[in-house]
Motif scaffolding. Structure first.
Motif, short mmCIF file in Angstrom:
data_model
loop_
_atom_site.label_atom_id
_atom_site.label_comp_id
_atom_site.label_asym_id
_atom_site.label_seq_id
_atom_site.Cartn_x
_atom_site.Cartn_y
_atom_site.Cartn_z
N SER A 33 2.22 -4.20 0.56
CA SER A 33 2.85 -4.90 -0.45
C SER A 33 4.31 -4.77 -1.01
CB SER A 33 1.88 -4.74 -1.93
OG SER A 33 0.48 -4.88 -1.30
N VAL A 44 1.52 5.10 -9.00
CA VAL A 44 0.46 5.01 -8.22
C VAL A 44 0.25 6.32 -7.51
CG1 VAL A 44 -1.19 3.93 -6.74
CG2 VAL A 44 0.15 2.77 -8.37
N THR A 45 1.05 6.59 -6.48
CA THR A 45 0.96 7.66 -5.58
C THR A 45 1.16 9.07 -6.16
OG1 THR A 45 3.31 7.52 -5.21
CG2 THR A 45 1.98 6.27 -3.73
N VAL A 87 -2.09 9.67 -8.15
CA VAL A 87 -3.19 10.19 -7.29
C VAL A 87 -3.01 11.85 -7.03
CG1 VAL A 87 -4.23 9.81 -4.81
CG2 VAL A 87 -3.52 7.94 -6.27
N VAL A 98 -6.61 3.34 3.57
CA VAL A 98 -6.53 1.95 3.25
C VAL A 98 -5.94 1.63 2.38
CG1 VAL A 98 -8.12 0.11 3.14
CG2 VAL A 98 -8.82 1.67 4.78
N VAL A 99 -6.16 1.99 1.07
CA VAL A 99 -5.32 1.62 -0.06
C VAL A 99 -3.81 1.76 -0.03
CG1 VAL A 99 -5.17 2.41 -2.43
CG2 VAL A 99 -7.46 1.95 -1.80
N TYR A 100 -3.33 3.10 0.62
CA TYR A 100 -2.20 3.19 1.04
C TYR A 100 -1.37 2.08 1.57
CZ TYR A 100 -1.53 7.50 -2.09
OH TYR A 100 -1.62 8.22 -3.30
N PHE A 125 -2.14 -0.92 2.16
CA PHE A 125 -2.34 -1.97 1.32
C PHE A 125 -0.92 -2.00 0.27
CE2 PHE A 125 -3.11 -4.43 -2.64
CZ PHE A 125 -3.00 -5.39 -2.24
N LEU A 126 -0.80 -0.54 -0.28
CA LEU A 126 0.15 -0.50 -1.36
C LEU A 126 1.48 -0.54 -0.71
CD1 LEU A 126 -1.29 2.11 -3.65
CD2 LEU A 126 -0.89 -0.08 -4.11
N THR A 177 -1.69 12.31 1.35
CA THR A 177 -0.94 11.54 0.15
C THR A 177 0.40 12.29 -0.45
OG1 THR A 177 -2.44 13.21 -1.01
CG2 THR A 177 -3.22 11.04 -0.99
N VAL A 206 -10.65 5.88 2.47
CA VAL A 206 -10.63 5.00 1.54
C VAL A 206 -9.15 5.07 1.14
CG1 VAL A 206 -11.04 4.37 -0.90
CG2 VAL A 206 -12.74 5.01 0.66
N VAL A 207 -8.32 6.27 0.80
CA VAL A 207 -6.88 6.41 0.42
C VAL A 207 -6.15 5.76 1.48
CG1 VAL A 207 -5.22 8.11 -0.09
CG2 VAL A 207 -7.48 8.32 -1.12
#
Length: 491
Positions: free
Chosen positions: A433, A78-79, A82, A425-427, A429-430, A25, A422-423
Motif C-alpha cells: 500500500s 505501525v511497524t 509492533v 502477510v500484514v506487512y 499488504f502495508l 519485524t 500473519v505479520v
C-alpha cells in the motif's frame, strides 16, 4: 553431535520462532528508519535553499518531500508499535528483570515519537498558511526530534551490548540503578554516531536514486537535477565520515566486546599475527572454508601492528559464544557492509572530483546507474549492520548477564509461527500500500508538471505565491465533480 546442534537441542522450542518474528519485524521497520531520521533534515535543506535563493523548484520539491515524509511516518507508526509490543510479548524475561535499567531509552524514544508527529503535522499544515520564515523555523526542530528518537533506541541497544549502571543483589536482580551510566555506556557514543551518519547517507542515496532513474530516462530539467544534487551531495559528504566512524566502532567492539569481534572476524584461537578473511565460512573445528585470506591484516587493523593479540572464540566456553553458523552469519554481514561502504566512498569521490574540476554534475550514464543502485545498497548495508550487531552478541540478550533463551516467552512455538505468518502477510499488504501511494503521488505530480509546462492549465501553489492562497483552476478546466482542485488533490 556438533556444538551448534547440541546448543540448539538445549534451547526452548519458542526461541527460534520468537527470534525469527523479531528479526522480520525489525528488518522491515529499519527500511523506514533512514527516512524517519534523516529525511526531515534533507527536506529542510531543500526548503532553506528555496527560501534563500527564491527558487520555486526547490520549494516545490520540499513540499512534495514533506508529503512523502508524512506517509512514511504513518507506516513507521505501525511497524514501530509492533516492535514495541514484541519486546514485552516475546521477551518478558528481559523486560521483567532489566526494564527498570534500560527502559529509560524507550521512554525517551516514545516522547520523541509524539513530538515528531506533532512537528510533522505543523510543518505540513504550514504550507501556504504561514509566513515563509515562520514556517521554516517551525520545521527546524524536526531533525532534532528524529535524532532524539534515535538517541533513545541506541541508548537501549548499546546498553544491551555493554550493560552498565546497576548492581546485582543476592538473587541476581539489578539494584542501585544509575540512569546516567545506563544510558551513556561505553558503546553508546560509537554506536549512536555510526547509526546517525548511516541514516543520513542512506536517506540521501535513497532519495537521489529516484531522480537518478529519472535522469537515465531523459528527465534532465532543473527539477530533476536539483532533486538529485541536494540529497546526493549530503550523502556524499557523509560517506567518508561514516567510513571513519565504522573503523572507530570496530575498534570499540575489539576492546569492549572481544568475543563479538572474534565472531565478526571468525577468529577461532587467541593469537597474534591473525589473518583477515574476506567472507569464508567458519567450521565447527575452527577451520575456515572458502573466502580470501589476507595474512596479518586482522591484527594490523585491530591494533595497527601484526603483533596485536586478537581474542578468539575459544577464549570462552561454547555456551557463552556464538556458534560457528552464527559467527559466519555475523562475519558475512559485517564484510558485506564494509564492501558496500567502500563502493559508496568511491562513488562519492567520483561525484566530488567531477564537481571540483568542472563545477557540474557528472554526465556518465554509469555514474547515474550506480547512483540509482546506491539507495538499495545502502539499505542492505544498514540491514547487515544490525545483523552483525545482534547475531554477533549471541547467545546473550544482555551481554554476559542474560542469555536469549532465558528471556524468551513461554508461549507455544506453534502460536509464534502462526504470528510470524500473519505479520508477514500484514506487512506485505502495508508495504504494498505504501508503494502504491507513492506511485500515485508521483503520477499526480508528473501530470501536474506536464500540464503546467504545456500551458499552465494546472497551477502549482509554489509557482506563483509559495505561501499564499491556492491558485484556482480556470473554470473550463475544472474537474467533472465541479470543485476546482489544487495539485495535491484537495479543493
Amino acid at each position: 553431535m556438533s556444538t551448534s546442534l547440541h546448543l540448539l537441542a538445549d534451547a526452548p522450542a519458542q526461541l527460534l520462532p520468537a527470534r525469527e518474528l523479531m528479526a522480520f519485524t525489525l528488518a522491515s521497520h529499519i527500511i523506514l528508519v533512514p527516512l524517519g531520521v534523516a529525511f526531515p533534515f534533507i527536506t529542510l535543506v531543500m526548503h532553506y535553499r528555496g527560501l534563500r535563493r527564491k527558487d520555486e523548484t526547490a520549494l516545490l520539491l520540499a513540499r512534495r518531500w514533506s508529503a512523502v515524509m508524512a506517509v512514511q511516518f504513518a507506516l513507521g507508526i505501525v511497524t514501530g508499535t509492533v516492535l514495541s509490543f514484541e519486546f514485552g510479548l516475546l521477551w518478558p524475561g528481559l523486560m521483567g528483570r532489566w526494564g527498570d535499567v534500560f527502559g529509560i531509552g524507550f521512554g525517551v524514544e516514545a516522547w520523541a515519537f509524539f513530538l515528531e508527529a506533532v512537528l510533522i503535522a505543523i510543518y505540513l499544515y504550514g504550507w501556504r498558511r504561514l509566513k515563509p520564515r515562520t514556517h521554516f523555523l517551525l520545521g527546524l526542530p524536526l531533525p532534532a526530534a528524529a535524532l532524539l528518537g534515535a538517541f533513545g533506541i541506541l541508548a537501549a541497544n548499546s546498553w544491551m551490548n555493554t550493560p552498565r549502571g546497576f548492581s546485582l543483589d543476592a538473587q541476581g536482580n539489578p539494584v542501585d540503578v544509575n540512569v546516567w551510566k545506563a544510558i551513556f555506556t561505553p558503546m553508546f557514543g560509537p554506536q549512536y554516531w555510526h547509526f546517525v551518519v548511516a541514516m543520513i547517507l542512506t536517506a540521501g542515496f535513497m532519495v537521489s536514486g529516484v531522480y537518478a532513474v529519472g535522469w537515465l530516462r531523459g528527465r534532465r530539467d532543473h527539477y530533476h537535477r536539483l532533486g538529485f544534487a541536494v540529497p546526493f551531495t549530503i550523502a556524499a559528504l557523509a560517506t567518508p565520515v561514516q567510513f571513519v566512524l565504522g573503523d572507530a566502532i570496530a575498534r570499540s567492539v575489539f576492546h569492549k566486546q572481544p568475543v563479538k569481534f572474534a565472531a565478526l572476524e571468525i577468529v577461532w584461537e587467541t593469537d597474534t599475527r591473525v589473518p583477515e578473511y574476506l567472507f569464508g565460512r567458519l567450521q565447527e573445528d575452527g577451520t575456515v572454508k572458502g573466502g580470501i585470506k589476507i595474512p596479518l591484516l586482522d591484527s594490523i587493523l585491530a591494533g595497527f601492528s601484526p603483533d596485536t593479540k586478537v581474542v578468539g572464540l575459544t577464549s570462552v566456553p561454547a555456551d557463552q559464544r556464538p556458534t560457528a553458523t552464527q559467527a559466519t552469519i555475523a562475519h558475512w554481514a559485517f564484510d558485506l557492509m564494509v564492501v558496500i561502504g567502500s563502493v559508496l566512498v568511491l562513488l562519492a569521490l567520483w561525484y566530488g572530483l567531477v564537481w571540483l574540476r568542472h563545477r557540474r554534475l557528472p554526465a556518465s550514464k554509469w555514474f547515474y546507474r550506480s547512483a540509482a543502485c546506491a539507495g538499495v545498497a545502502s539499505v542492505v548495508a544498514v540491514e547487515c549492520g544490525w545483523i552483525a550487531t545482534e547475531v554477533g552478541r549471541q547467545p546473550w540478550i544482555v551481554y554476559q548477564n542474560m542469555r536469549v533463551a532465558e528471556a524468551v516467552t513461554s508461549t507455544r512455538s506453534t502460536t509464534l509461527w502462526i504470528m510470524l505468518a500473519v505479520v508477514m502477510v500484514v506487512y506485505v499488504f502495508l508495504f504494498g500500500s505504501f508503494l502504491v501511494i507513492l506511485l500515485r503521488m508521483r503520477t499526480r505530480w508528473r501530470l501536474a508538471d506536464e500540464q503546467r509546462a504545456a500551458g499552465g492549465a494546472v497551477h502549482a501553489p509554489e509557482a506563483d505565491t509559495p505561501y499564499g492562497p491556492r491558485a484556482p483552476l480556470p473554470v473550463g478546466d475544472a474537474p467533472p465533480g465541479g470543485a476546482a482542485q489544487s495539485e495535491d488533490g484537495r479543493p
